[in-house]
Design an enzyme around this catalytic site. Structure first.
Site, short mmCIF file in Angstrom:
data_model
loop_
_atom_site.label_atom_id
_atom_site.label_comp_id
_atom_site.label_asym_id
_atom_site.label_seq_id
_atom_site.Cartn_x
_atom_site.Cartn_y
_atom_site.Cartn_z
N SER A 212 -0.98 11.45 8.96
CA SER A 212 -0.85 12.23 10.08
C SER A 212 -1.91 12.79 10.61
CB SER A 212 0.25 13.39 9.57
OG SER A 212 0.78 13.90 10.81
N ASP A 318 9.27 6.30 12.62
CA ASP A 318 8.61 7.73 12.78
C ASP A 318 8.77 8.26 14.15
OD1 ASP A 318 6.76 9.84 12.73
OD2 ASP A 318 5.27 8.91 11.57
N HIS A 349 8.27 9.63 8.78
CA HIS A 349 6.80 10.16 8.81
C HIS A 349 6.56 10.23 7.12
CE1 HIS A 349 3.32 11.63 10.54
NE2 HIS A 349 3.39 12.81 10.03
#
Length: 675
Positions: A212, A318, A349
């Site tokens: 991320s 995601d 995610h």
């Protein structure tokens, strides 16, 4: 295996040193919770060309360094220093050998934690690091690597202010790569003058990794072309911050970057960084216009500078850091010949450590051995792509997209009866239209569930049931010519596989995984830093349809994707929407659908008006990357289609039905935090 094979480049260590190191490593592995399984990814005893856990984790050097970034983001008149926590095996330096570095630069080490269990950094009473989140330290330090955990500017123990992907974020980490190569200054304390140097123990070879925001920083540092950064492993990472908050002028759900700075900054930084947050707000307007601030935060444009290899991982479902972030980065890297590899999962995610753990650790180990230690283990000659086809079922491709993939134009046309139109190769007759009215209370799953019914909130077009499998691999584009009734309008385009399947339940908590109570161990532990983590398993759902890819745009960007304009009601506008990269096989017996709608609920913010849009079907088309190209589509849409086999509850009757609760909601907006 002879111990000498595991020594990194340089002179062979004395036999006594090797025995002592091996003994220390054995002792280090003893500190694990009772009943936990140990290191399932350890290579077989007879294998070669792999680093081995021959160093003591318990006796590793643990230290903190503050590196000068050369910036003064908080305006206090002093150059900002970022905190760098280091853990490295003691034995190599004692033997006069230097080692490579694995680095994770993050804003989350204090505010929010890393990994599925939200681990944070911890320190002893004297401020020395005790716990390094995740397993990178536990697994790789005994194998002869240093692990470096960097607090981005403004976060945890660093100076400055976090600027949400801007110069401060990137310089925070780049300065550390420079320090590891002797090009930047480091200090033993946050405010002191005693120097700290890495050149005595570091080879200067650095691999950056992170999920991320952390992976986003890795992308950004690679895009500077910094010397010494040999590889990056971005997991669910951003390549352009604009595309995290907007899509072609349309604001994505909760499109507000400024609050992220406050979210991750330390309490001290929050008190001094208000001006930075105000500047971020002013520089990133909600209207979606491209500004200089977005150019600063766009790494795709600098892909030509990347010298590091790239091992990207992304969840195709995601809905936080959407798969379009991966697709644009991958295509740009490919255009400049960057060495690269990819895993594409069915999750949201989620880190691969939590959806394919043993294979992931084994592969990552070989990747770092090759690019940081220089071992010729063959990983650079293996298939480039691993793709999850169904929960825990993976396939590989030597190239991605596969050789033989060709952009194929499909065209919507009116159907023979009420309900969806037709999606095929033949263009619609001039004058053919389809209309819909924006309904922000509905979204892509609602549209797909009602595909066989003429409903006012979407225009849908479907192929006949396929006689053969049809594979989409890459990034798609949909061009529409639409006439609005109001001065503002947003558009969504969605590709859907219409047919029953068992998928990872990406819309549920966990985004496709369930966390279990059992733990497995990945490396060595200390009392303050366990190598043992909770296991996971796939969380699945039986669904009647699967969203393959989606894209959004503000129709006001028809003339310039970087600047919106008011629309003239009654005038036709042509606009192309970029859809997220995907790799999906539509099975024989299923249908492929293209749906065009307005606001995609919980993923896209609605416009200020409620427009009705009329599509000119003769001037609307979808360009899809099909494996086998137009010929594959022709073969899949001729001949008899097999009967579908699925539970009766998943076979949609004419008129459609509501999707199962497990995938109908809650939806997964980005919520402004790329964690």
């Amino acid at each position: 295996m002879p111990m000498r094979k595991r020594i990194t480049r340089g002179a062979r260590a004395p036999y006594g040193t090797l025995v002592a190191a091996a003994t220390a490593a054995l002792l280090a592995t003893l500190v694990t919770p009772a009943g936990a399984r140990t290191d399932p990814a350890a290579p077989p005893a007879g294998s070669v060309r792999e680093s081995r856990p021959v160093h003591s984790y318990a006796d590793a050097v643990r230290e903190s360094v503050w590196v000068d970034t050369g910036l003064d983001g908080d305006g206090d008149g002093r150059a900002d220093r970022v905190a760098v926590d280091v853990v490295r095996p003691r034995e190599p330096a004692a033997a006069g050998r230097r080692i490579p570095v694995i680095m994770d630069a993050s804003p989350y080490y204090a505010c929010c934690g890393r990994g599925n269990e939200g681990q944070k950094k911890t320190y002893d009473a004297d401020g020395r690091p005790v716990q390094f989140p995740l397993y990178y330290d536990n697994y790789f330090v005994p194998r002869g690597y240093a692990f470096v955990a960097v607090d981005l500017a403004g976060t945890n123990r660093s100076d400055g202010c976090d600027d949400v992907g801007g110069r401060s974020d990137v310089r925070s980490a780049k300065a550390v790569v420079d320090w590891l190569n002797g090009r930047a200054r480091g200090y033993t304390t946050r405010t002191g003058t005693a120097p700290a140097r890495a050149t005595g123990w570091s080879t200067g070879n650095v691999g950056m990794i992170g999920k991320s925001w952390d992976g986003t920083v890795a992308n950004g540092v690679a895009a500077t072309g910094v010397e010494g950064l040999k590889t990056i492993v971005p997991i669910g990472a951003i390549s352009s911050w604009y595309d995290y908050f907007h899509s072609q002028g349309a604001p994505l759900y909760d499109a507000n970057p400024s609050w992220l700075s406050d979210y991750v900054n330390s309490p001290d930084a929050r008190a001094r960084c208000g001006a930075v947050q105000d500047r971020i707000t002013a520089a990133t307007p909600y209207n979606g216009d491209w500004t200089a601030a977005w150019s600063e935060r766009d790494h795709v444009k600098d892909a030509h500078k990347v010298k590091a290899s790239v091992f990207a991982v992304h969840g195709q479902q995601d809905l936080n850091v959407r798969a379009g972030q991966f697709g644009k980065w991958w295509d740009a890297l490919a255009a400049h010949g960057v060495e690269r590899k990819v895993w594409l999962s069915q999750t949201g995610h989620v880190d691969p450590f939590d959806f394919r753990r043993a294979d992931w650790v084994r592969t990552l180990h070989r990747w770092f051995d090759h690019y940081l230690l220089g071992y010729d283990n063959g990983i650079d000659r293996e298939p480039v792509a691993d793709v999850e086809r169904a929960p825990d079922r993976w396939t590989t491709d030597r190239h991605w997209p596969p050789r033989g993939t060709a952009t194929t134009t499909l065209r919507p046309a009116p159907g023979a009866a009420a309900g969806p139109g037709v999606l095929g190769r033949a263009p619609a007759a001039p004058g053919s239209t389809a209309a819909f009215t924006d309904d922000p209370s509905l979204g892509e799953l609602d549209w797909a569930a009602r595909i066989d019914t003429a409903t006012p909130e979407k225009a849908g077009f479907v192929t006949r049931p396929l006689s053969r499998d049809l594979r989409i691999a890459g990034s798609s584009r949909v061009t529409v010519t639409a006439t609005p009734t109001t001065a503002t309008a947003h558009l969504s385009a969605v590709l859907v596989d219409l047919g029953p399947a068992t998928i990872r339940d990406y819309a549920a908590a966990g985004e496709g995984i369930t966390t279990l109570d059992e733990r497995t161990c990945w490396g060595a532990s200390t009392p303050g830093d366990s190598a043992c983590f909770k296991e996971t398993e796939a969380r699945t759902a039986d669904v009647p349809h699967t969203v393959v890819s989606r894209g959004w745009a503000d129709l006001g960007t028809w003339a310039d994707p970087r600047k919106g304009r008011p629309l003239t009601p009654g005038r036709a506008y042509t606009l192309t929407l970029d859809l997220a990269a995907a790799d999906h096989v539509v099975p024989a017996g299923h249908r492929l659908a293209l749906i065009v709608g307005g606001t995609d609920r919980d993923l896209l913010d609605p416009p200020s008006t409620t427009p009705t849009l009329t599509l000119d079907l003769a001037r609307t088309r979808a360009e899809l990357p099909l494996v086998g190209g137009a010929g594959a589509f022709a073969r899949a849409t001729t001949g008899p289609a097999p009967a579908l086999s699925a539970p009766p509850s998943l076979l949609l009757p004419p008129g459609g039905s509501a999707p199962p609760a497990a995938v109908a909601g809650p939806r997964l907006p980005g919520v402004g935090a790329a964690r």
